[in-house]
Design a protein around this motif. Sequence first.
Motif, PDB file in Angstrom:
ATOM      1  N   ASN A 104      -2.082   3.367  -4.290  1.00 40.67           N
ATOM      2  CA  ASN A 104      -1.838   3.094  -3.196  1.00 40.67           C
ATOM      3  C   ASN A 104      -2.062   4.062  -2.212  1.00 40.67           C
ATOM      4  O   ASN A 104      -2.545   5.170  -2.437  1.00 40.67           O
ATOM      5  CB  ASN A 104      -0.442   2.988  -2.729  1.00 40.67           C
ATOM      6  CG  ASN A 104       0.195   1.806  -3.531  1.00 40.67           C
ATOM      7  OD1 ASN A 104      -0.659   0.804  -3.729  1.00 40.67           O
ATOM      8  ND2 ASN A 104       1.374   1.750  -3.976  1.00 40.67           N
ATOM      9  N   LYS A 105      -2.367   3.787  -0.882  1.00 38.91           N
ATOM     10  CA  LYS A 105      -2.904   4.699   0.069  1.00 38.91           C
ATOM     11  C   LYS A 105      -1.900   5.799   0.723  1.00 38.91           C
ATOM     12  O   LYS A 105      -2.324   6.887   1.253  1.00 38.91           O
ATOM     13  CB  LYS A 105      -3.247   3.754   1.482  1.00 38.91           C
ATOM     14  CG  LYS A 105      -4.661   3.003   1.193  1.00 38.91           C
ATOM     15  CD  LYS A 105      -5.171   2.243   2.096  1.00 38.91           C
ATOM     16  CE  LYS A 105      -6.349   1.316   1.855  1.00 38.91           C
ATOM     17  NZ  LYS A 105      -7.278   1.182   2.695  1.00 38.91           N
TER      18      LYS A 105
ATOM     19  N   GLN B 154       0.822  -1.240  -0.043  1.00 36.89           N
ATOM     20  CA  GLN B 154       0.018  -0.092   0.030  1.00 36.89           C
ATOM     21  C   GLN B 154       0.817   1.296  -0.109  1.00 36.89           C
ATOM     22  O   GLN B 154       0.271   2.342   0.183  1.00 36.89           O
ATOM     23  CB  GLN B 154      -1.028  -0.007   1.408  1.00 36.89           C
ATOM     24  CG  GLN B 154      -2.047  -0.937   1.188  1.00 36.89           C
ATOM     25  CD  GLN B 154      -2.802  -0.646  -0.239  1.00 36.89           C
ATOM     26  OE1 GLN B 154      -3.432   0.055  -0.291  1.00 36.89           O
ATOM     27  NE2 GLN B 154      -3.047  -1.908  -0.781  1.00 36.89           N
TER      28      GLN B 154
END
Length: 120
Positions: free
Chosen positions: A95-96, A7
């Motif tokens: 992605n975070k 992530q």
Amino acid sequence: MKALRNQITFIAQKPCLFPGSIKDNLTENLSTGDSTSHLSKILDIFYDINFLRCREFEGTKQEVFQQILGLNVDNSLSHGERQILCILKLMHKPNKLVIFDEPTSNIDSKTTETLVEIMV
């Protein structure tokens, strides 16, 4: 831990591209369908930021794009162009967490502004 790492994306000041063409680098780890969709978005961005503006290409917009995609990243791109490609690779990785370490240090301010608008 692996799920967490997946992530996170890191874009460094020194671009990290692997040997091959621009297309190979932009479509790394993508299925054919995802690859086509991703490249379609990239085509519009290339024109918005006038990517490779110092080079002469001839033909339709699509033909020029195919010429650009075929360029080898090893010896045909400036440092700033390599940075742009690394940023554009982000577009298919939602992605975070994205960590930037001066990813636009060798890119002009107008192009940097456009890239920031695209990413946000």
